[in-house]
Design a protein around this motif. Structure first.
Motif, short mmCIF file in Angstrom:
data_model
loop_
_atom_site.label_atom_id
_atom_site.label_comp_id
_atom_site.label_asym_id
_atom_site.label_seq_id
_atom_site.Cartn_x
_atom_site.Cartn_y
_atom_site.Cartn_z
N ALA A 138 0.86 -1.19 0.00
CA ALA A 138 0.00 0.00 0.00
C ALA A 138 0.89 1.24 0.00
O ALA A 138 1.95 1.23 0.63
CB ALA A 138 -0.90 0.00 1.23
N PRO A 139 0.47 2.30 -0.69
CA PRO A 139 1.33 3.49 -0.78
C PRO A 139 1.81 4.00 0.58
O PRO A 139 2.98 4.39 0.72
CB PRO A 139 0.42 4.53 -1.47
CG PRO A 139 -0.52 3.70 -2.29
CD PRO A 139 -0.74 2.43 -1.51
N GLN A 140 0.94 3.95 1.58
CA GLN A 140 1.34 4.50 2.89
C GLN A 140 2.35 3.61 3.61
O GLN A 140 2.92 4.01 4.61
CB GLN A 140 0.11 4.78 3.77
CG GLN A 140 -0.73 3.56 4.11
CD GLN A 140 -1.81 3.28 3.07
OE1 GLN A 140 -1.72 3.73 1.91
NE2 GLN A 140 -2.82 2.53 3.45
N GLU A 141 2.58 2.42 3.08
CA GLU A 141 3.58 1.53 3.69
C GLU A 141 4.90 1.49 2.91
O GLU A 141 5.85 0.82 3.30
CB GLU A 141 3.02 0.11 3.79
CG GLU A 141 1.97 -0.01 4.90
CD GLU A 141 1.05 -1.21 4.72
OE1 GLU A 141 1.41 -2.12 3.94
OE2 GLU A 141 -0.01 -1.21 5.35
N LEU A 143 7.21 3.78 2.33
CA LEU A 143 8.39 4.42 2.94
C LEU A 143 9.07 3.46 3.91
O LEU A 143 10.29 3.29 3.88
CB LEU A 143 7.98 5.72 3.65
CG LEU A 143 9.10 6.43 4.41
CD1 LEU A 143 10.23 6.86 3.48
CD2 LEU A 143 8.55 7.65 5.16
N GLU A 144 8.27 2.83 4.76
CA GLU A 144 8.84 1.93 5.76
C GLU A 144 9.56 0.75 5.09
O GLU A 144 10.67 0.38 5.48
CB GLU A 144 7.72 1.43 6.67
CG GLU A 144 8.23 0.73 7.91
CD GLU A 144 7.09 0.14 8.74
OE1 GLU A 144 5.94 0.61 8.61
OE2 GLU A 144 7.37 -0.81 9.49
N ARG A 179 0.01 9.52 -9.47
CA ARG A 179 0.01 9.17 -8.04
C ARG A 179 1.31 8.45 -7.68
O ARG A 179 1.89 8.68 -6.62
CB ARG A 179 -1.20 8.28 -7.71
CG ARG A 179 -2.53 8.93 -8.11
CD ARG A 179 -3.59 8.77 -7.04
NE ARG A 179 -3.98 7.40 -6.78
CZ ARG A 179 -4.98 6.76 -7.39
NH1 ARG A 179 -5.69 7.37 -8.31
NH2 ARG A 179 -5.27 5.52 -7.07
N LEU A 183 4.30 9.75 -5.04
CA LEU A 183 4.88 8.91 -3.98
C LEU A 183 6.40 8.83 -4.15
O LEU A 183 7.15 8.94 -3.17
CB LEU A 183 4.25 7.51 -4.03
CG LEU A 183 4.74 6.52 -2.97
CD1 LEU A 183 4.39 7.01 -1.56
CD2 LEU A 183 4.12 5.14 -3.21
N GLU A 186 7.86 11.95 -2.87
CA GLU A 186 7.84 12.02 -1.40
C GLU A 186 8.97 11.18 -0.80
O GLU A 186 9.65 11.60 0.14
CB GLU A 186 6.51 11.50 -0.86
CG GLU A 186 5.35 12.48 -0.99
CD GLU A 186 4.00 11.78 -0.79
OE1 GLU A 186 3.95 10.74 -0.09
OE2 GLU A 186 3.00 12.27 -1.36
N GLN A 190 12.24 12.29 1.49
CA GLN A 190 12.61 11.67 2.76
C GLN A 190 14.06 11.19 2.75
O GLN A 190 14.51 10.57 3.71
CB GLN A 190 11.70 10.46 3.06
CG GLN A 190 10.24 10.81 3.27
CD GLN A 190 9.99 11.52 4.59
OE1 GLN A 190 10.73 11.32 5.56
NE2 GLN A 190 8.99 12.37 4.63
#
Ligand SMILES: *Cc1c(COP(=O)(O)O)cnc(C)c1O
Length: 229
Positions: A138-141, A143-144, A179, A183, A186, A190
């Motif tokens: 998932a996009p929100q995962e 980075l981790e 999209r 990402l 972003e 970071q």
């Protein structure tokens, strides 16, 4: 000129045209020639026409093909799902793995990468359009997972890969690819050292290039229709 050579030429022209339209330099976009389901002769033909990087989805099929093509100077990208029991084959037979979407798979690839080979290039596959049954983090995962991959010694984190559902028309295709590009931006903000945004195929490579793709993965437009899906 063979059909494959002529098709490759057409695809290169499409890429160049899209880059010009998008105000980008053509050297910013590389072509990955997707050879899944096509045999070694087709790969040879594409290689003779200048293709140097090949994408394969089915790992066993790819390894058998590579064994017949050991004389070619070619780069191999795994673009299909990677199960745990296939990580050793991927780690030892590929230059890139573009479909990493779980830490466990990344860890196994790093552990199993043979010492005599350079680190395995890795893209994190992102499920950018949220398809429920699809591979990709998932996009929100992202980075981790990207940070965790960066810490693995035998992997070299290169970027993101996305494989959205087919969308109808340029605007809809571009919106989805934007999209992924956001990402990607972003993650770079970071501090992640990413240089590869792998997206765009036969049907939507122009939209992907407009959105910022740095690698398009093209099969059908080069080799023709596949029998297997
Ligand atoms: C098959 C495949 C491609 C190539 O798709 P075409 O539509 O034939 O160009 C690209 N990426 C992935 C992940 C694929 O499985």
């Amino acid at each position: 000129m063979t059909t494959i050579a002529a098709n490759l030429q057409t695809v290169r022209e499409r890429i160049a045209h899209a880059c010009t339209d998008a105000g980008r330099d053509v050297t910013e976009v590389t072509l990955l020639t997707v050879s899944k389901t096509f045999g070694p002769d087709a790969v040879r033909e594409a290689h003779a026409a200048g293709a140097t990087a090949f994408g394969e989805n089915y790992i066993q099929e790819a390894v058998e093909k590579q064994a017949l093509l050991g004389d070619l100077d070619a780069e191999w990208h795994c673009i299909g799902p990677i199960q745990s029991n296939k990580t050793r084959l991927v780690a030892s037979h590929f230059d890139w793995a573009q479909t990493v979407d779980r830490l466990k798979i990344a860890q196994r690839l790093s552990e199993q990468r043979p010492a005599e080979l350079p680190p395995l290039n890795v893209c994190i596959q992102v499920n950018i359009d949220g398809g429920p049954n699809k591979s990709g983090v998932a996009p929100q995962e992202a980075l981790e997972l990207a940070r965790a991959v960066l810490a693995l010694p035998r992997l070299r984190l290169r970027g993101l890969m996305s494989l959205p559902e087919p969308a109808e028309g340029f605007a809809a295709q571009r919106a989805v690819h934007e999209r992924a590009r956001e990402l990607f931006g972003e993650l770079r903000l970071q501090g992640l050292p990413l240089d590869t945004l792998s997206m765009g195929m036969t049907e939507d490579l122009e939209a992907a290039i407009h959105a910022g793709s740095t690698m398009v993965r093209v099969g059908t437009a080069i080799f023709g229709r596949r029998d297997k899906p």
